[in-house]
Design an enzyme around this catalytic site. Structure first.
Site, PDB file in Angstrom:
ATOM      1  N   GLU A 130      17.596  14.633  36.089  1.00 43.06           N
ATOM      2  CA  GLU A 130      18.712  14.083  35.881  1.00 43.06           C
ATOM      3  C   GLU A 130      19.189  13.137  36.895  1.00 43.06           C
ATOM      4  O   GLU A 130      19.603  11.759  36.812  1.00 43.06           O
ATOM      5  CB  GLU A 130      19.968  15.140  35.733  1.00 43.06           C
ATOM      6  CG  GLU A 130      19.796  16.056  34.571  1.00 43.06           C
ATOM      7  CD  GLU A 130      19.784  15.505  33.190  1.00 43.06           C
ATOM      8  OE1 GLU A 130      20.026  14.171  33.062  1.00 43.06           O
ATOM      9  OE2 GLU A 130      19.730  16.141  32.363  1.00 43.06           O
ATOM     10  N   ASP A 177      10.535  15.127  25.158  1.00 44.29           N
ATOM     11  CA  ASP A 177      10.646  13.703  24.485  1.00 44.29           C
ATOM     12  C   ASP A 177      10.319  12.492  25.446  1.00 44.29           C
ATOM     13  O   ASP A 177       9.468  11.605  25.183  1.00 44.29           O
ATOM     14  CB  ASP A 177      12.334  13.686  24.113  1.00 44.29           C
ATOM     15  CG  ASP A 177      13.184  14.053  25.156  1.00 44.29           C
ATOM     16  OD1 ASP A 177      12.729  14.615  26.289  1.00 44.29           O
ATOM     17  OD2 ASP A 177      14.387  14.220  24.934  1.00 44.29           O
ATOM     18  N   GLU A 183      23.676  18.710  16.451  1.00 42.31           N
ATOM     19  CA  GLU A 183      22.515  18.811  17.667  1.00 42.31           C
ATOM     20  C   GLU A 183      21.218  19.422  17.164  1.00 42.31           C
ATOM     21  O   GLU A 183      20.415  19.186  17.736  1.00 42.31           O
ATOM     22  CB  GLU A 183      23.294  19.654  18.836  1.00 42.31           C
ATOM     23  CG  GLU A 183      24.034  19.031  19.739  1.00 42.31           C
ATOM     24  CD  GLU A 183      23.593  18.022  20.482  1.00 42.31           C
ATOM     25  OE1 GLU A 183      24.018  16.847  20.449  1.00 42.31           O
ATOM     26  OE2 GLU A 183      22.769  18.178  21.412  1.00 42.31           O
ATOM     27  N   GLU A 243      20.724   8.811  20.923  1.00 43.47           N
ATOM     28  CA  GLU A 243      19.343   8.828  20.170  1.00 43.47           C
ATOM     29  C   GLU A 243      19.082   7.880  19.163  1.00 43.47           C
ATOM     30  O   GLU A 243      18.129   6.960  19.334  1.00 43.47           O
ATOM     31  CB  GLU A 243      18.830  10.244  20.222  1.00 43.47           C
ATOM     32  CG  GLU A 243      18.119  10.781  21.573  1.00 43.47           C
ATOM     33  CD  GLU A 243      19.489  11.357  22.351  1.00 43.47           C
ATOM     34  OE1 GLU A 243      20.185  11.569  21.641  1.00 43.47           O
ATOM     35  OE2 GLU A 243      19.248  11.420  23.642  1.00 43.47           O
TER      36      GLU A 243
HETATM   37  C1  DMJ Z   1      19.784  11.054  27.922  1.00 43.60           C
HETATM   38  O1  DMJ Z   1      20.141  11.576  29.519  1.00 43.60           O
HETATM   39  C2  DMJ Z   1      18.317  10.376  28.278  1.00 43.60           C
HETATM   40  O2  DMJ Z   1      18.118   9.608  27.027  1.00 43.60           O
HETATM   41  C3  DMJ Z   1      17.417  11.700  28.341  1.00 43.60           C
HETATM   42  O3  DMJ Z   1      16.058  11.124  28.171  1.00 43.60           O
HETATM   43  C4  DMJ Z   1      17.302  12.646  27.043  1.00 43.60           C
HETATM   44  N1  DMJ Z   1      18.803  12.429  26.516  1.00 43.60           N
HETATM   45  C5  DMJ Z   1      19.707  12.011  26.941  1.00 43.60           C
HETATM   46  C6  DMJ Z   1      20.973  11.695  26.171  1.00 43.60           C
HETATM   47  O4  DMJ Z   1      21.161  12.465  25.006  1.00 43.60           O
END
Ligand code: DMJ
Length: 472
Positions: free
Chosen positions: A131, A258, A355, A374
């Site tokens: 993060e 992802d 979600e 997204e």
């Molecule tokens: C974001 O912090 C980034 O896109 C991350 O890769 C996953 N998703 C969150 C937002 O939903």
């Protein structure tokens, strides 16, 4: 045992840089209803409306939560993240390049001045390495890209230096948490996203500083994780950074995996890294071969056992709705468009995506929405590929639904329940809201001269590391 009603042909047709030479190609999205035709000036007007919302929210953040991590949009107070009890100006940093690309220069300068005067990473507290990197290192680098201010690069490097020891493990996979002051590391039970979502930011840092360590650490982790794939060429969702042993067998393109796939493609796109492109191709071919599920004319990417290919869950994670944009960027436009239409139909049903959703029962499995970007991310990437107005239309619905349901007294809020009328709000605004959907909407609608629509790069957090046009 893919519960398929019809398995699409696996076709990954290669395409070069995002959008390069693709403008004007009339593509037909799979099974899409006709869009209302809008003129260029109508789209630009919508872009202005996005900008007005950004100004409104920023000015409230300035007044109520200046330098704090996240404003609480219902109570007008604030909360901290990623540190537990200390603020690092998360939303401010995430907002900067969005402000800049919108031409909100005095607000951008105000934010940069706060960073110069106040931001100090020498804090005895623990952050998520992932993060802190995607949001803070990435946010500072994109603000540096926007302004050229060397102080922003110094700050980004200082933070990366504090995160770098996390990668010193037998596998090269980083620990999940590190103390910014002491360097104490914690939690080796990690996942593909937290192993492999560094290379674009850290490679950029190496390029700008001349110090190869950031790029090397980020790349080593990615290559080592790819080497752990199953004989089906799939990765599972949990792995130990000390032993390199898998701790789970579920393959998914949703949360915790992802952005690993996203950054394989991105590292090819941004740096011309041929090995990353190869890894992307191998992983994507396997995902499309084994995880595609068609149900009622809709495409889903199922969670399966990474060794046997057996479907282990029919639940889909909202985070997976980004994946159609990535597929299209990587050349599988038919599948990317179909998947994005699936998520768009769900948006039409609920107004705002839940979600979690189970495609077998047709019911939400989690009724909340954490103000997620997204689907807007996916349609922006699809639009860069083929300029089909359909993607703008889905983006418009995403924006208008957000304005209708998520707008609170002091900013934009998460939703506690997307199925009620009105939708129930929750007192939280995530940092990524400032960096992601507000930027995707604006870029999608505005045709701004500050952005190069044919050669650009946006990170997983929406941070622009390539493509700003300074001086316009
Ligand atoms: C974001 O912090 C980034 O896109 C991350 O890769 C996953 N998703 C969150 C937002 O939903």
């Amino acid at each position: 045992m893919n519960a398929t009603e019809g398995v699409a042909t696996m076709g990954i047709h290669r395409r070069n840089l995002i959008g390069a030479g693709m403008a004007g190609i009339a593509a037909c999205a799979v099974g899409t209803p006709a869009s209302r035709t809008s003129t260029a000036s109508e789209w630009r007007l919508l872009g202005e409306k996005v900008k007005a919302e950004m100004c409104w929210a920023w000015d409230l953040y300035r007044e109520r939560a200046w330098g704090k991590d996240e404003i609480k949009p219902i109570s007008g107070t604030f909360s901290s993240f990623p540190l537990k009890a200390h603020h690092l100006g998360l939303s401010l940093i995430e907002a900067l390049d969005t402000l800049w690309v919108m031409g909100l220069d005095s607000r951008f300068a105000d934010g940069v001045a706060w960073i110069k005067a106040e931001l100090d990473f020498d804090v005895d507290g623990e952050v998520s390495v992932f993060e802190a990197s995607i949001r803070l290192v990435g946010g500072l680098l994109s603000a540096h890209h926007a302004s050229g201010d060397p102080m922003l690069l110094v700050k980004a490097r200082d933070l990366a230096d504090r995160l770098l020891p996390a990668f010193d493990t037998p596998t090269g996979f980083p620990y999940r948490y590190i103390n910014l002051k002491t360097g104490a590391r914690r939690d080796s039970a990690t996942n593909p996203a937290e192993v492999g979502t560094f290379l674009p930011e850290w490679g950029t840092l190496s390029r700008l500083t001349g110090d190869p360590r950031y790029h090397a650490a980020a790349r080593r982790a990615v290559v080592a994780l790819f080497a752990k794939r199953s004989r089906l060429d799939l990765l599972a969702v949990k792995i130990d950074a000390l032993t390199g042993e898998w701790l789970d067998s579920r393959a998914t393109v949703g949360s915790y995996s992802d952005s690993f796939y996203e950054y394989l493609w991105d590292s090819w796109h941004l740096f011309g890294d041929v090995e990353c492109r190869h890894m992307y191709e191998v992983c994507t071919a396997a995902i499309l071969r084994h995880q595609q599920v068609w149900k009622g004319g809709k495409l889903w990417i199922a969670d399966i056992d990474f060794e046997t290919g057996t479907v282990v869950s029919t639940e889909q994670d909202e985070l997976a709705s980004f994946y159609g944009g990535l597929l299209a960027q990587g050349g599988a436009k038919t599948e990317g468009a179909a998947l994005t239409e699936t998520w768009s139909a769900l948006q039409d049903r609920f107004g705002v995506l839940p979600e979690g959703f189970d495609y077998e029962s047709g019911m939400p499995t989690a009724r909340t929405n954490s103000l997620r970007p997204e689907l807007a991310d996916a349609v922006f990437n699809l639009w860069l590929v083929d300029r089909n107005p359909r993607w703008r239309e889905i983006g418009r619905r995403h924006f208008l639904a957000m304005k209708r349901w998520n707008k609170a007294r002091f900013g934009y809020a998460d939703l506690a329940d997307v199925t009620t009328t009105p939708k129930r709000q929750a007192d939280h605004c995530p940092g990524y809201w400032w960096s992601e959907q507000m930027k995707y909407y604006y870029l999608l609608f505005s045709d701004t001269p500050r952005f190069d629509y044919s050669k650009n790069y946006l990170s997983t957090e929406g941070n622009v590391l390539l493509g700003f046009r300074r001086g316009d």
